[in-house]
Enzyme design. Structure first.
Site, PDB file in Angstrom:
ATOM      1  N   THR A   9      -5.221  -2.443  -0.448  1.00 49.13           N
ATOM      2  CA  THR A   9      -4.782  -3.721   0.112  1.00 49.13           C
ATOM      3  C   THR A   9      -3.529  -3.542   0.963  1.00 49.13           C
ATOM      4  O   THR A   9      -3.196  -4.409   1.774  1.00 49.13           O
ATOM      5  CB  THR A   9      -4.511  -4.753  -1.000  1.00 49.13           C
ATOM      6  OG1 THR A   9      -4.114  -5.985  -0.412  1.00 49.13           O
ATOM      7  CG2 THR A   9      -3.413  -4.294  -1.933  1.00 49.13           C
ATOM      8  N   SER A  62       3.143  17.630  -9.503  1.00 47.86           N
ATOM      9  CA  SER A  62       2.689  18.879  -8.893  1.00 47.86           C
ATOM     10  C   SER A  62       2.463  18.715  -7.392  1.00 47.86           C
ATOM     11  O   SER A  62       2.560  19.686  -6.636  1.00 47.86           O
ATOM     12  CB  SER A  62       1.405  19.373  -9.570  1.00 47.86           C
ATOM     13  OG  SER A  62       0.392  18.385  -9.547  1.00 47.86           O
ATOM     14  N   ASP A 107       2.236  14.859 -13.018  1.00 52.62           N
ATOM     15  CA  ASP A 107       3.279  15.833 -13.335  1.00 52.62           C
ATOM     16  C   ASP A 107       4.090  16.265 -12.117  1.00 52.62           C
ATOM     17  O   ASP A 107       4.796  17.269 -12.162  1.00 52.62           O
ATOM     18  CB  ASP A 107       2.647  17.077 -13.972  1.00 52.62           C
ATOM     19  CG  ASP A 107       1.739  17.836 -13.009  1.00 52.62           C
ATOM     20  OD1 ASP A 107       1.397  17.288 -11.937  1.00 52.62           O
ATOM     21  OD2 ASP A 107       1.362  18.982 -13.326  1.00 52.62           O
ATOM     22  N   ASP A 153      -2.380  -7.967  -2.426  1.00 52.31           N
ATOM     23  CA  ASP A 153      -3.131  -9.120  -2.920  1.00 52.31           C
ATOM     24  C   ASP A 153      -4.620  -8.784  -2.984  1.00 52.31           C
ATOM     25  O   ASP A 153      -5.022  -7.653  -2.731  1.00 52.31           O
ATOM     26  CB  ASP A 153      -2.887 -10.346  -2.034  1.00 52.31           C
ATOM     27  CG  ASP A 153      -3.260 -10.118  -0.575  1.00 52.31           C
ATOM     28  OD1 ASP A 153      -4.019  -9.169  -0.289  1.00 52.31           O
ATOM     29  OD2 ASP A 153      -2.803 -10.891   0.288  1.00 52.31           O
ATOM     30  N   VAL A 184      -4.775  15.398  -9.834  1.00 51.91           N
ATOM     31  CA  VAL A 184      -4.766  16.862  -9.824  1.00 51.91           C
ATOM     32  C   VAL A 184      -3.676  17.337 -10.783  1.00 51.91           C
ATOM     33  O   VAL A 184      -2.495  17.061 -10.572  1.00 51.91           O
ATOM     34  CB  VAL A 184      -4.491  17.416  -8.412  1.00 51.91           C
ATOM     35  CG1 VAL A 184      -4.566  18.943  -8.421  1.00 51.91           C
ATOM     36  CG2 VAL A 184      -5.470  16.838  -7.398  1.00 51.91           C
ATOM     37  N   HIS A 212      -2.631  10.576  -5.819  1.00 54.89           N
ATOM     38  CA  HIS A 212      -3.033  11.954  -5.545  1.00 54.89           C
ATOM     39  C   HIS A 212      -2.430  12.921  -6.554  1.00 54.89           C
ATOM     40  O   HIS A 212      -3.046  13.933  -6.909  1.00 54.89           O
ATOM     41  CB  HIS A 212      -2.626  12.357  -4.126  1.00 54.89           C
ATOM     42  CG  HIS A 212      -3.529  11.808  -3.065  1.00 54.89           C
ATOM     43  ND1 HIS A 212      -3.884  12.518  -1.936  1.00 54.89           N
ATOM     44  CD2 HIS A 212      -4.177  10.623  -2.970  1.00 54.89           C
ATOM     45  CE1 HIS A 212      -4.697  11.783  -1.192  1.00 54.89           C
ATOM     46  NE2 HIS A 212      -4.880  10.626  -1.799  1.00 54.89           N
ATOM     47  N   GLY A 228      -2.871  16.133 -13.489  1.00 58.40           N
ATOM     48  CA  GLY A 228      -2.241  15.031 -14.198  1.00 58.40           C
ATOM     49  C   GLY A 228      -0.983  14.549 -13.493  1.00 58.40           C
ATOM     50  O   GLY A 228      -0.582  15.079 -12.454  1.00 58.40           O
ATOM     51  N   PRO A 248     -10.936  11.656  -5.019  1.00 58.94           N
ATOM     52  CA  PRO A 248     -12.039  10.900  -4.420  1.00 58.94           C
ATOM     53  C   PRO A 248     -11.973  10.987  -2.899  1.00 58.94           C
ATOM     54  O   PRO A 248     -10.879  10.960  -2.316  1.00 58.94           O
ATOM     55  CB  PRO A 248     -11.783   9.472  -4.914  1.00 58.94           C
ATOM     56  CG  PRO A 248     -10.992   9.648  -6.170  1.00 58.94           C
ATOM     57  CD  PRO A 248     -10.111  10.839  -5.922  1.00 58.94           C
TER      58      PRO A 248
END
Length: 329
Positions: free
Chosen positions: A193, A80, A78, A253, A74, A70, A76, A162
């Site tokens: 997974t 944030s 960094d 896995d 957003v 996440h 990059g 996404p």
């Protein structure tokens, strides 16, 4: 975000490969061993901190992995996502369920005591995500470090993340905007997974999704529908957690992809990886389907993580080494 045979010669060869990534996926501002002189114990301090918290709360492993994902999508990679405030990323809907904040804060406190003003929160988060995979029996890989922490964090920008109802085309568009290809998409979503999802993010697939058959999403295997309905009744607790990788949620896995092939994906966006032709071939390659060039999930996951971790690395003009991860200096 992302099989269980005993260690073999082949596996050891893949392990060696996984820890040596081509320079093309590393930006010029990060490198393996960045803290070797300035703070030699930096990586071991992070690892030991994650291990300590994992021992008492195993759920922090998927939590830290998701937090890193996440963060990178957003502004990059960094850190944030770590900033407090009334309109920061942390306050946005997709981030309210994140967990593991205390792990990052704990590691930062120890690093500031050992090497004041040297280690960035962004690097701590990247390292912690890798350590979380290792602790859940996934493969290890070398993490390039040397990131700076960002000064901007806006909840409004989390639309870049996404979503669980996104079509494959939308998912691919969001990944491609950050320099990640379709293989990276399938690989990183494989991070599901490990971890869980709340019923609220997939219960709509179980009831009145269609007006035919059993009323459930037809991409769910019919035998799996009653199991999911028992876990998430139509009038039940929307916050109840359900394993994203049925039968293997605590181990990193490729079983996640087996579940997709068998119509046992929990999130609609995950199951689409099998029903869409452009992503199905990568799932099949992770499963070793005959006639296709096989891919080792753990190895490819490490590669894609290194690639993702170099998104939007800040420079000295727009980055800093925060003294506290939840606030700019």
């Amino acid at each position: 975000m992302y099989q269980k045979s005993s260690i073999s010669v082949l596996f050891l060869a893949l392990l060696a490969l996984a820890t040596t990534f081509p320079s093309s996926v590393q930006s010029q501002t990060t490198r393996v061993g960045f803290y070797s002189s300035s703070c030699p114990r930096a990586e071991s301090i992070v690892t030991q901190t994650v291990q300590k918290h994992f021992k008492s709360t195993p759920a922090i492993a998927p939590g830290l992995l998701r937090m890193h994902f996440h963060d990178c999508f957003v502004q990059g990679c960094d850190a944030s996502v770590l900033l407090d405030g009334t309109t920061t990323e942390k306050t946005a809907g997709p981030n309210r369920g994140l967990r593991g904040w205390e792990v990052i804060d704990d590691a930062k406190t120890q690093l500031e005591a050992a090497c004041p003003g040297v280690d960035s929160c962004a690097d701590i988060l990247v390292l912690a995500a890798r350590d979380s995979v290792v602790l859940t029996k996934g493969i290890n890989w070398k993490v390039p470090t040397g990131r700076l922490d960002g000064r901007v964090s806006l909840a409004s920008e989390t639309s870049n993340l996404p979503g669980f109802r996104d079509s494959i085309d939308v998912q691919k568009s969001k990944f491609q905007a950050l320099g990640l290809n379709t293989q990276d998409l399938v690989t990183l979503v494989g991070g599901h997974t490990i971890g869980t999802s709340a019923c609220q993010f997939f219960r709509y697939r179980l009831y009145n999704f269609t007006t035919t058959g059993n009323g459930a999403d037809p991409t769910i295997h019919p035998s799996f529908v009653p199991q999911l309905r028992a876990l998430c009744p139509q009038d039940g607790d929307v916050a109840k957690r359900v394993d994203l990788d049925t039968g293997s949620a605590a181990r990193f896995d490729a079983a996640f992809f087996t579940n997709l092939r068998n119509g046992r994906g929990i999130l609609e966006s995950d199951q689409m990886l099998w029903t869409d032709a452009s992503t199905k071939s990568f799932v099949q390659r992770f499963l070793g389907v005959r006639g296709l060039q096989a891919l080792n999930f753990n190895v490819e996951f490490g590669r894609s993580m290194v690639k993702m971790s170099n998104i939007g690395v800040k420079s000295a003009t727009n980055g800093e080494i925060r003294r506290v991860c939840s606030a700019v200096n």
